[in-house]
Motif scaffolding. Sequence first.
Motif, PDB file in Angstrom:
ATOM      1  N   ALA A 122       0.826  -1.211   0.000  1.00 24.70           N
ATOM      2  CA  ALA A 122       0.000   0.000   0.000  1.00 24.70           C
ATOM      3  C   ALA A 122       0.862   1.264   0.000  1.00 24.70           C
ATOM      4  CB  ALA A 122      -0.924  -0.007   1.205  1.00 24.70           C
ATOM      5  N   LYS A 123       1.946   1.248   0.753  1.00 26.76           N
ATOM      6  CA  LYS A 123       2.847   2.413   0.809  1.00 26.76           C
ATOM      7  C   LYS A 123       3.467   2.684  -0.561  1.00 26.76           C
ATOM      8  CE  LYS A 123       4.133   2.071   5.691  1.00 26.76           C
ATOM      9  NZ  LYS A 123       5.240   1.801   6.660  1.00 26.76           N
ATOM     10  N   SER A 124       3.893   1.623  -1.238  1.00 27.21           N
ATOM     11  CA  SER A 124       4.486   1.797  -2.565  1.00 27.21           C
ATOM     12  C   SER A 124       3.434   2.254  -3.577  1.00 27.21           C
ATOM     13  CB  SER A 124       5.141   0.492  -3.028  1.00 27.21           C
ATOM     14  OG  SER A 124       4.166  -0.541  -3.178  1.00 27.21           O
ATOM     15  N   PHE A 125       2.204   1.770  -3.408  1.00 26.90           N
ATOM     16  CA  PHE A 125       1.107   2.167  -4.306  1.00 26.90           C
ATOM     17  C   PHE A 125       0.816   3.653  -4.149  1.00 26.90           C
ATOM     18  CE2 PHE A 125      -3.199   2.820  -5.722  1.00 26.90           C
ATOM     19  CZ  PHE A 125      -3.363   1.939  -6.789  1.00 26.90           C
ATOM     20  N   VAL A 126       0.775   4.140  -2.903  1.00 23.72           N
ATOM     21  CA  VAL A 126       0.493   5.559  -2.636  1.00 23.72           C
ATOM     22  C   VAL A 126       1.574   6.450  -3.229  1.00 23.72           C
ATOM     23  CG1 VAL A 126       0.321   7.308  -0.817  1.00 23.72           C
ATOM     24  CG2 VAL A 126      -0.903   5.145  -0.584  1.00 23.72           C
ATOM     25  N   LYS A 127       2.816   6.033  -3.143  1.00 17.97           N
ATOM     26  CA  LYS A 127       3.918   6.820  -3.700  1.00 17.97           C
ATOM     27  C   LYS A 127       3.757   6.989  -5.205  1.00 17.97           C
ATOM     28  CE  LYS A 127       7.488   5.683  -0.287  1.00 17.97           C
ATOM     29  NZ  LYS A 127       8.788   4.997  -0.054  1.00 17.97           N
ATOM     30  N   LYS A 128       3.193   5.969  -5.851  1.00 18.03           N
ATOM     31  CA  LYS A 128       3.049   5.997  -7.310  1.00 18.03           C
ATOM     32  C   LYS A 128       1.749   6.662  -7.762  1.00 18.03           C
ATOM     33  CE  LYS A 128       3.508   2.963 -11.335  1.00 18.03           C
ATOM     34  NZ  LYS A 128       3.740   1.563 -11.805  1.00 18.03           N
ATOM     35  N   TYR A 129       0.624   6.356  -7.041  1.00 21.40           N
ATOM     36  CA  TYR A 129      -0.686   6.820  -7.510  1.00 21.40           C
ATOM     37  C   TYR A 129      -1.367   7.834  -6.591  1.00 21.40           C
ATOM     38  CZ  TYR A 129      -0.417   2.924 -10.825  1.00 21.40           C
ATOM     39  OH  TYR A 129      -0.036   2.056 -11.829  1.00 21.40           O
ATOM     40  N   GLY A 130      -0.902   7.933  -5.349  1.00 24.19           N
ATOM     41  CA  GLY A 130      -1.499   8.901  -4.435  1.00 24.19           C
ATOM     42  C   GLY A 130      -2.560   8.302  -3.523  1.00 24.19           C
ATOM     43  N   LEU A 131      -2.819   8.969  -2.404  1.00 25.67           N
ATOM     44  CA  LEU A 131      -3.783   8.500  -1.401  1.00 25.67           C
ATOM     45  C   LEU A 131      -5.209   8.498  -1.940  1.00 25.67           C
ATOM     46  CD1 LEU A 131      -3.737   7.567   1.580  1.00 25.67           C
ATOM     47  CD2 LEU A 131      -4.306   9.900   2.238  1.00 25.67           C
ATOM     48  N   ASN A 132      -5.533   9.464  -2.775  1.00 25.15           N
ATOM     49  CA  ASN A 132      -6.891   9.539  -3.327  1.00 25.15           C
ATOM     50  C   ASN A 132      -7.213   8.324  -4.182  1.00 25.15           C
ATOM     51  OD1 ASN A 132      -9.421  10.999  -3.954  1.00 25.15           O
ATOM     52  ND2 ASN A 132      -8.572  11.071  -6.023  1.00 25.15           N
ATOM     53  N   THR A 144      -9.734   0.390  -1.827  1.00 25.50           N
ATOM     54  CA  THR A 144      -9.489  -0.212  -0.513  1.00 25.50           C
ATOM     55  C   THR A 144     -10.631   0.121   0.444  1.00 25.50           C
ATOM     56  OG1 THR A 144      -8.244   1.732   0.224  1.00 25.50           O
ATOM     57  CG2 THR A 144      -6.989  -0.109  -0.730  1.00 25.50           C
ATOM     58  N   LYS A 145     -10.679  -0.605   1.553  1.00 27.73           N
ATOM     59  CA  LYS A 145     -11.679  -0.360   2.593  1.00 27.73           C
ATOM     60  C   LYS A 145     -11.069   0.616   3.595  1.00 27.73           C
ATOM     61  CE  LYS A 145     -13.417  -5.065   1.897  1.00 27.73           C
ATOM     62  NZ  LYS A 145     -12.433  -5.444   0.834  1.00 27.73           N
ATOM     63  N   VAL A 146     -11.508   1.870   3.554  1.00 28.05           N
ATOM     64  CA  VAL A 146     -10.830   2.925   4.313  1.00 28.05           C
ATOM     65  C   VAL A 146     -11.073   2.852   5.819  1.00 28.05           C
ATOM     66  CG1 VAL A 146     -10.823   4.492   2.324  1.00 28.05           C
ATOM     67  CG2 VAL A 146     -12.716   4.596   3.978  1.00 28.05           C
ATOM     68  N   ASN A 147     -11.990   2.001   6.264  1.00 28.75           N
ATOM     69  CA  ASN A 147     -12.174   1.834   7.709  1.00 28.75           C
ATOM     70  C   ASN A 147     -11.270   0.751   8.287  1.00 28.75           C
ATOM     71  OD1 ASN A 147     -13.550  -0.331   6.557  1.00 28.75           O
ATOM     72  ND2 ASN A 147     -15.190  -0.312   8.080  1.00 28.75           N
ATOM     73  N   PHE A 148     -10.439   0.128   7.433  1.00 26.81           N
ATOM     74  CA  PHE A 148      -9.454  -0.842   7.912  1.00 26.81           C
ATOM     75  C   PHE A 148      -8.263  -0.113   8.521  1.00 26.81           C
ATOM     76  CE2 PHE A 148     -10.048  -5.246   5.810  1.00 26.81           C
ATOM     77  CZ  PHE A 148     -11.428  -5.167   5.943  1.00 26.81           C
ATOM     78  N   LYS A 149      -7.591  -0.742   9.453  1.00 25.14           N
ATOM     79  CA  LYS A 149      -6.411  -0.150  10.091  1.00 25.14           C
ATOM     80  C   LYS A 149      -5.287   0.096   9.086  1.00 25.14           C
ATOM     81  CE  LYS A 149      -7.141  -1.952  14.758  1.00 25.14           C
ATOM     82  NZ  LYS A 149      -6.600  -2.793  15.850  1.00 25.14           N
ATOM     83  N   ASN A 150      -5.276  -0.679   8.031  1.00 28.06           N
ATOM     84  CA  ASN A 150      -4.260  -0.497   6.980  1.00 28.06           C
ATOM     85  C   ASN A 150      -4.297   0.909   6.424  1.00 28.06           C
ATOM     86  OD1 ASN A 150      -5.587  -3.349   6.818  1.00 28.06           O
ATOM     87  ND2 ASN A 150      -3.462  -3.661   6.143  1.00 28.06           N
ATOM     88  N   TYR A 151      -5.521   1.445   6.238  1.00 26.63           N
ATOM     89  CA  TYR A 151      -5.665   2.798   5.692  1.00 26.63           C
ATOM     90  C   TYR A 151      -5.258   3.847   6.725  1.00 26.63           C
ATOM     91  CZ  TYR A 151      -7.592   6.663   3.006  1.00 26.63           C
ATOM     92  OH  TYR A 151      -7.728   7.826   2.272  1.00 26.63           O
ATOM     93  N   GLN A 152      -5.605   3.579   7.986  1.00 24.09           N
ATOM     94  CA  GLN A 152      -5.221   4.511   9.048  1.00 24.09           C
ATOM     95  C   GLN A 152      -3.715   4.645   9.139  1.00 24.09           C
ATOM     96  OE1 GLN A 152      -7.190   3.224  12.686  1.00 24.09           O
ATOM     97  NE2 GLN A 152      -9.120   2.932  11.617  1.00 24.09           N
ATOM     98  N   LYS A 153      -3.004   3.545   8.934  1.00 24.60           N
ATOM     99  CA  LYS A 153      -1.534   3.577   8.953  1.00 24.60           C
ATOM    100  C   LYS A 153      -0.991   4.449   7.827  1.00 24.60           C
ATOM    101  CE  LYS A 153      -1.071  -1.072  10.937  1.00 24.60           C
ATOM    102  NZ  LYS A 153      -0.623  -2.471  10.672  1.00 24.60           N
ATOM    103  N   LEU A 154      -1.658   4.399   6.676  1.00 25.38           N
ATOM    104  CA  LEU A 154      -1.220   5.216   5.534  1.00 25.38           C
ATOM    105  C   LEU A 154      -1.396   6.694   5.806  1.00 25.38           C
ATOM    106  CD1 LEU A 154      -2.657   3.221   2.475  1.00 25.38           C
ATOM    107  CD2 LEU A 154      -0.253   3.474   3.103  1.00 25.38           C
ATOM    108  N   THR A 155      -2.518   7.052   6.405  1.00 28.41           N
ATOM    109  CA  THR A 155      -2.798   8.464   6.677  1.00 28.41           C
ATOM    110  C   THR A 155      -1.934   9.019   7.800  1.00 28.41           C
ATOM    111  OG1 THR A 155      -4.610   7.836   8.157  1.00 28.41           O
ATOM    112  CG2 THR A 155      -5.171   8.296   5.860  1.00 28.41           C
ATOM    113  N   GLU A 156      -1.527   8.121   8.706  1.00 26.68           N
ATOM    114  CA  GLU A 156      -0.625   8.555   9.797  1.00 26.68           C
ATOM    115  C   GLU A 156       0.768   8.885   9.252  1.00 26.68           C
ATOM    116  OE1 GLU A 156      -0.792   5.328  12.481  1.00 26.68           O
ATOM    117  OE2 GLU A 156      -2.764   5.857  13.313  1.00 26.68           O
TER     118      GLU A 156
END
Length: 310
Positions: free
Chosen positions: A282-292, A298-310
Amino acid sequence: MNVSLKISETQVKLIKDKYHRYQKDNPMEYVIFFAKVCDTTISVFKSPKKILYSLTITSGKESQIKKILKELKIKDYTINHENEIKKLPEIASKDYLFLEDQIGSDEVGTGDFFGPITVVAALVRKKDIARLKALGVMDSKKISDEKIRKIGKIVIKEFPYSSLAVDNKKYNELTAKGFNMNKIKCYLHNKALSNLHKKYSKITNIYVDQFVDEKIYYKYLSDEKEVLHKIYFHTKGESYFPSVALASVIARYSFLEKMDALNKKYKTTIPFGAGANVDKFAKSFVKKYGLNEISKITKVNFKNYQKLTE
């Protein structure tokens, strides 16, 4: 092979005393005692209207059936040999306890950060059981994705089913409105089962791989206009009911097809689940395509997403 016969209340007590340490959860309605000794199942049924009891013993070994009957001091019986099933090259499950015409449902994708939630209801008739076992249909979690792809292509052409999916964009909209995962699944199961039952209304045996208490299931559906009732809920239903096993295979096949489409779109290989490897990807994906962009798949209520936003 199996044997079925009527028994007395005294014999019921004897069965419970002798096999209580092998007792398992009751697999279906009217079963008052269920035990499994190696590959042999012992089921005691009680009539809902009269105080009548019956015993069914199923096993791959005739000697095991005879041994149990001898221990129970039962001498008058006939062992039925299911030759068609016995000759099959691959037995999907030895635990199917209800083989009559039925509809069952199951879901996949609820524990995956990426990918949709997919629910499938499938129809299986008694005459289809041998075919399912020959194909190796069982709980999709016990089959490799490679084999799911092979089986899936076949069963979607041979068996009636209803498939529904909620992509993560829609899932995020629903959770923002206050829906939880179980409520979403209740809506999907009800709709998939209803769709199929409308076409095959004479089918009265309907099973759901239980993910929530029955009362809560119907409570979540209280605002729905069309709700299918007289459903039997059972945990690990794919082990007891071939229709649920088939639904799990088709659901996984559909899920894999949708994940393939995402992989093709983003020219990558998205991992399953929600573990550490998913966080890393997910971190590598965000670097390439962005958080939006990642929030769309993805399911934004999962902890995985919270880690990305932190």
